[in-house]
Design a protein around this motif. Structure first.
Motif, PDB file in Angstrom:
ATOM      1  N   SER A 153      55.353  61.557  47.395  1.00 14.42           N
ATOM      2  CA  SER A 153      56.204  62.358  48.277  1.00 14.42           C
ATOM      3  C   SER A 153      56.822  63.511  47.492  1.00 14.42           C
ATOM      4  O   SER A 153      56.955  63.445  46.263  1.00 14.42           O
ATOM      5  N   ALA A 154      57.211  64.563  48.215  1.00 14.13           N
ATOM      6  CA  ALA A 154      57.843  65.721  47.566  1.00 14.13           C
ATOM      7  C   ALA A 154      59.128  65.275  46.862  1.00 14.13           C
ATOM      8  O   ALA A 154      59.438  65.729  45.759  1.00 14.13           O
ATOM      9  N   GLN A 155      59.864  64.354  47.492  1.00 19.78           N
ATOM     10  CA  GLN A 155      61.105  63.836  46.880  1.00 19.78           C
ATOM     11  C   GLN A 155      60.810  63.194  45.517  1.00 19.78           C
ATOM     12  O   GLN A 155      61.447  63.491  44.515  1.00 19.78           O
ATOM     13  N   GLU A 156      59.801  62.322  45.500  1.00 14.92           N
ATOM     14  CA  GLU A 156      59.450  61.604  44.266  1.00 14.92           C
ATOM     15  C   GLU A 156      58.975  62.584  43.179  1.00 14.92           C
ATOM     16  O   GLU A 156      59.370  62.491  42.014  1.00 14.92           O
ATOM     17  N   ARG A 157      58.133  63.539  43.586  1.00 12.69           N
ATOM     18  CA  ARG A 157      57.614  64.503  42.605  1.00 12.69           C
ATOM     19  C   ARG A 157      58.743  65.379  42.070  1.00 12.69           C
ATOM     20  O   ARG A 157      58.775  65.719  40.886  1.00 12.69           O
ATOM     21  N   ALA A 158      59.702  65.733  42.944  1.00  4.82           N
ATOM     22  CA  ALA A 158      60.853  66.537  42.501  1.00  4.82           C
ATOM     23  C   ALA A 158      61.695  65.732  41.511  1.00  4.82           C
ATOM     24  O   ALA A 158      62.159  66.270  40.501  1.00  4.82           O
ATOM     25  N   GLU A 159      61.868  64.436  41.782  1.00  2.00           N
ATOM     26  CA  GLU A 159      62.671  63.614  40.863  1.00  2.00           C
ATOM     27  C   GLU A 159      61.983  63.482  39.505  1.00  2.00           C
ATOM     28  O   GLU A 159      62.631  63.547  38.458  1.00  2.00           O
ATOM     29  N   ARG A 160      60.653  63.323  39.527  1.00  2.00           N
ATOM     30  CA  ARG A 160      59.915  63.230  38.249  1.00  2.00           C
ATOM     31  C   ARG A 160      60.042  64.536  37.464  1.00  2.00           C
ATOM     32  O   ARG A 160      60.222  64.530  36.258  1.00  2.00           O
ATOM     33  N   ARG A 161      59.929  65.651  38.189  1.00  2.82           N
ATOM     34  CA  ARG A 161      60.026  66.964  37.542  1.00  2.82           C
ATOM     35  C   ARG A 161      61.440  67.176  36.971  1.00  2.82           C
ATOM     36  O   ARG A 161      61.594  67.674  35.846  1.00  2.82           O
ATOM     37  N   ALA A 162      62.456  66.770  37.740  1.00  2.00           N
ATOM     38  CA  ALA A 162      63.848  66.911  37.277  1.00  2.00           C
ATOM     39  C   ALA A 162      64.052  66.106  36.001  1.00  2.00           C
ATOM     40  O   ALA A 162      64.728  66.561  35.071  1.00  2.00           O
ATOM     41  N   LYS A 163      63.436  64.921  35.955  1.00  2.29           N
ATOM     42  CA  LYS A 163      63.583  64.086  34.755  1.00  2.29           C
ATOM     43  C   LYS A 163      62.920  64.767  33.542  1.00  2.29           C
ATOM     44  O   LYS A 163      63.506  64.822  32.460  1.00  2.29           O
ATOM     45  N   GLN A 164      61.716  65.306  33.777  1.00  2.00           N
ATOM     46  CA  GLN A 164      61.031  66.030  32.675  1.00  2.00           C
ATOM     47  C   GLN A 164      61.908  67.177  32.164  1.00  2.00           C
ATOM     48  O   GLN A 164      62.053  67.372  30.965  1.00  2.00           O
ATOM     49  N   LEU A 165      62.503  67.936  33.114  1.00  2.00           N
ATOM     50  CA  LEU A 165      63.332  69.081  32.725  1.00  2.00           C
ATOM     51  C   LEU A 165      64.590  68.601  32.001  1.00  2.00           C
ATOM     52  O   LEU A 165      64.989  69.159  30.982  1.00  2.00           O
ATOM     53  N   ASN A 166      65.193  67.510  32.537  1.00  2.00           N
ATOM     54  CA  ASN A 166      66.391  66.952  31.888  1.00  2.00           C
ATOM     55  C   ASN A 166      66.104  66.551  30.458  1.00  2.00           C
ATOM     56  O   ASN A 166      66.921  66.766  29.564  1.00  2.00           O
ATOM     57  N   ASP A 167      64.906  65.953  30.241  1.00  2.00           N
ATOM     58  CA  ASP A 167      64.523  65.540  28.886  1.00  2.00           C
ATOM     59  C   ASP A 167      64.462  66.737  27.946  1.00  2.00           C
ATOM     60  O   ASP A 167      64.614  66.592  26.738  1.00  2.00           O
ATOM     61  N   LYS A 168      64.232  67.916  28.531  1.00  2.00           N
ATOM     62  CA  LYS A 168      64.189  69.132  27.690  1.00  2.00           C
ATOM     63  C   LYS A 168      65.553  69.816  27.658  1.00  2.00           C
ATOM     64  O   LYS A 168      65.676  70.954  27.204  1.00  2.00           O
ATOM     65  N   GLY A 169      66.572  69.162  28.252  1.00  2.00           N
ATOM     66  CA  GLY A 169      67.928  69.730  28.245  1.00  2.00           C
ATOM     67  C   GLY A 169      68.153  70.748  29.352  1.00  2.00           C
ATOM     68  O   GLY A 169      69.112  71.514  29.304  1.00  2.00           O
ATOM     69  N   ILE A 170      67.255  70.763  30.361  1.00  2.00           N
ATOM     70  CA  ILE A 170      67.407  71.729  31.462  1.00  2.00           C
ATOM     71  C   ILE A 170      67.880  70.982  32.718  1.00  2.00           C
ATOM     72  O   ILE A 170      67.260  69.989  33.119  1.00  2.00           O
ATOM     73  N   THR A 171      68.978  71.451  33.319  1.00  2.00           N
ATOM     74  CA  THR A 171      69.471  70.798  34.531  1.00  2.00           C
ATOM     75  C   THR A 171      68.761  71.400  35.737  1.00  2.00           C
ATOM     76  O   THR A 171      68.620  72.617  35.834  1.00  2.00           O
ATOM     77  N   ALA A 172      68.293  70.532  36.648  1.00  2.00           N
ATOM     78  CA  ALA A 172      67.548  71.047  37.798  1.00  2.00           C
ATOM     79  C   ALA A 172      68.185  70.554  39.093  1.00  2.00           C
ATOM     80  O   ALA A 172      68.750  69.462  39.135  1.00  2.00           O
ATOM     81  N   ASN A 173      68.074  71.357  40.125  1.00  2.00           N
ATOM     82  CA  ASN A 173      68.597  70.992  41.431  1.00  2.00           C
ATOM     83  C   ASN A 173      67.452  70.404  42.270  1.00  2.00           C
ATOM     84  O   ASN A 173      66.449  71.066  42.514  1.00  2.00           O
ATOM     85  N   LEU A 177      63.958  72.012  43.858  1.00  2.00           N
ATOM     86  CA  LEU A 177      62.628  71.555  43.415  1.00  2.00           C
ATOM     87  C   LEU A 177      61.782  71.119  44.610  1.00  2.00           C
ATOM     88  O   LEU A 177      60.592  71.430  44.690  1.00  2.00           O
ATOM     89  N   ILE A 178      62.412  70.407  45.556  1.00  2.00           N
ATOM     90  CA  ILE A 178      61.663  69.957  46.758  1.00  2.00           C
ATOM     91  C   ILE A 178      61.138  71.170  47.529  1.00  2.00           C
ATOM     92  O   ILE A 178      59.989  71.194  47.964  1.00  2.00           O
ATOM     93  N   ARG A 179      61.977  72.189  47.650  1.00  2.00           N
ATOM     94  CA  ARG A 179      61.550  73.393  48.376  1.00  2.00           C
ATOM     95  C   ARG A 179      60.378  74.065  47.659  1.00  2.00           C
ATOM     96  O   ARG A 179      59.364  74.403  48.267  1.00  2.00           O
ATOM     97  N   GLU A 180      60.495  74.193  46.323  1.00  2.00           N
ATOM     98  CA  GLU A 180      59.417  74.836  45.549  1.00  2.00           C
ATOM     99  C   GLU A 180      58.109  74.047  45.656  1.00  2.00           C
ATOM    100  O   GLU A 180      57.028  74.616  45.806  1.00  2.00           O
ATOM    101  N   ILE A 181      58.231  72.721  45.582  1.00  2.00           N
ATOM    102  CA  ILE A 181      57.040  71.865  45.665  1.00  2.00           C
ATOM    103  C   ILE A 181      56.372  72.026  47.036  1.00  2.00           C
ATOM    104  O   ILE A 181      55.151  72.138  47.143  1.00  2.00           O
ATOM    105  N   GLY A 182      57.192  72.072  48.079  1.00  2.00           N
ATOM    106  CA  GLY A 182      56.674  72.247  49.441  1.00  2.00           C
ATOM    107  C   GLY A 182      55.926  73.565  49.577  1.00  2.00           C
ATOM    108  O   GLY A 182      54.840  73.635  50.162  1.00  2.00           O
ATOM    109  N   GLU A 183      56.510  74.618  48.991  1.00  3.37           N
ATOM    110  CA  GLU A 183      55.879  75.945  49.082  1.00  3.37           C
ATOM    111  C   GLU A 183      54.543  75.947  48.329  1.00  3.37           C
ATOM    112  O   GLU A 183      53.544  76.489  48.797  1.00  3.37           O
TER     113      GLU A 183
END
Ligand code: DC
Length: 231
Positions: A153-173, A177-183
């Motif tokens: 799901s877009a929700q799950e993929r957004a959460e995985r992406r947010a975690k990857q970004l967080n691991d790099k010290g980047i905070t994500a909304n 992310l869900i909107r970008e993934i949908g587009e």
């Protein structure tokens, strides 16, 4: 009639963030097969075009750079593939947003896709190949032994992406992310050349509620069943 052996192929297609890369590397290692990360092929081609000042809106300009491209792809265990451009490792550089966006632009060009077809098919070598991408089962290896279409799901993929970004010290909304993934899904599925669609004979796996190990196990089980049935 040809006596050449048919090299078995397992394809894993699906949208980005569904876990294809992780699953493909793990399955390739389990089966002892070669690995094709076709996204990396588009990414390195785009990076080479960028470095050679190609106009990414102009197909001919991108194609012009290909004659000087020297890219190599080495297996790198569960990390997937190590990619070199002109002898220099670019495995990290091809994963940047800039390279990803450039890859998405060149991947929409029909002649670019045609030009990279042979290079992808050359990965098909004994004892077998696991290939991940968007059109592995539909266009590049339509005669694959097993075709998997992996989604989440877009929700799950957004959460995985947010975690990857967080691991790099980047905070994500997450909402952004869900909107970008949908587009991106909409763009990939509706593009004219090789749109992201499941092959008719693909096995669909929805990975939202599954761990990476469970996804690998499901694919390995399906492979075993398919190979037993066809041998
Ligand atoms: O899977 P990835 O994010 O590394 O892919 C990079 C880009 O290449 C992405 O925009 C989709 C495109 N691509 C494609 O069009 N066909 C493939 N078989 C693999 C990737």
């Amino acid at each position: 009639m040809s006596d050449l052996p048919i090299v078995p192929v397992l394809t894993i297609d699906g949208p980005s963030g569904a876990g294809k890369g992780t699953a493909a590397a793990a399955i390739a290692q389990r089966l002892g097969f070669h690995l094709l990360d076709s996204g990396a092929v588009y990414r390195v081609a785009a990076l080479h075009a960028l470095r050679n000042q190609a106009d990414l809106c102009d197909e001919a300009s991108v194609l012009n750079t290909f004659s000087s491209m020297q890219a190599t792809f080495e297996p790198n265990g569960l990390a997937g593939v190590a990619v070199k451009l002109a002898g220099v490792d670019v495995s990290t550089e091809i994963r940047t947003e800039q390279a990803g966006n450039a890859a998405s632009q060149v991947a929409a060009m029909q002649r670019v896709r045609a030009e990279l077809l042979d290079e992808q098919r050359a990965f098909r070598q004994m004892p077998g190949l696991v290939a991940d991408g968007r059109d592995m089962g539909t266009v590049v290896f339509p005669d694959a032994t097993l075709k998997v279409f992996l989604t989440a799901s877009a929700q799950e993929r957004a959460e995985r992406r947010a975690k990857q970004l967080n691991d790099k010290g980047i905070t994500a909304n997450i909402a952004d992310l869900i909107r970008e993934i949908g587009e991106r899904d909409e763009r990939d599925a509706s593009r004219v050349h090789s749109p992201l669609v499941p092959a008719e004979d693909a096995l669909s796996i929805e990975s939202s509620a599954l761990s990476a190990d469970e996804v690998v196990q499901q694919i390995a089980d399906a492979w075993k069943t398919r190979v037993e049935r066809t041998s």
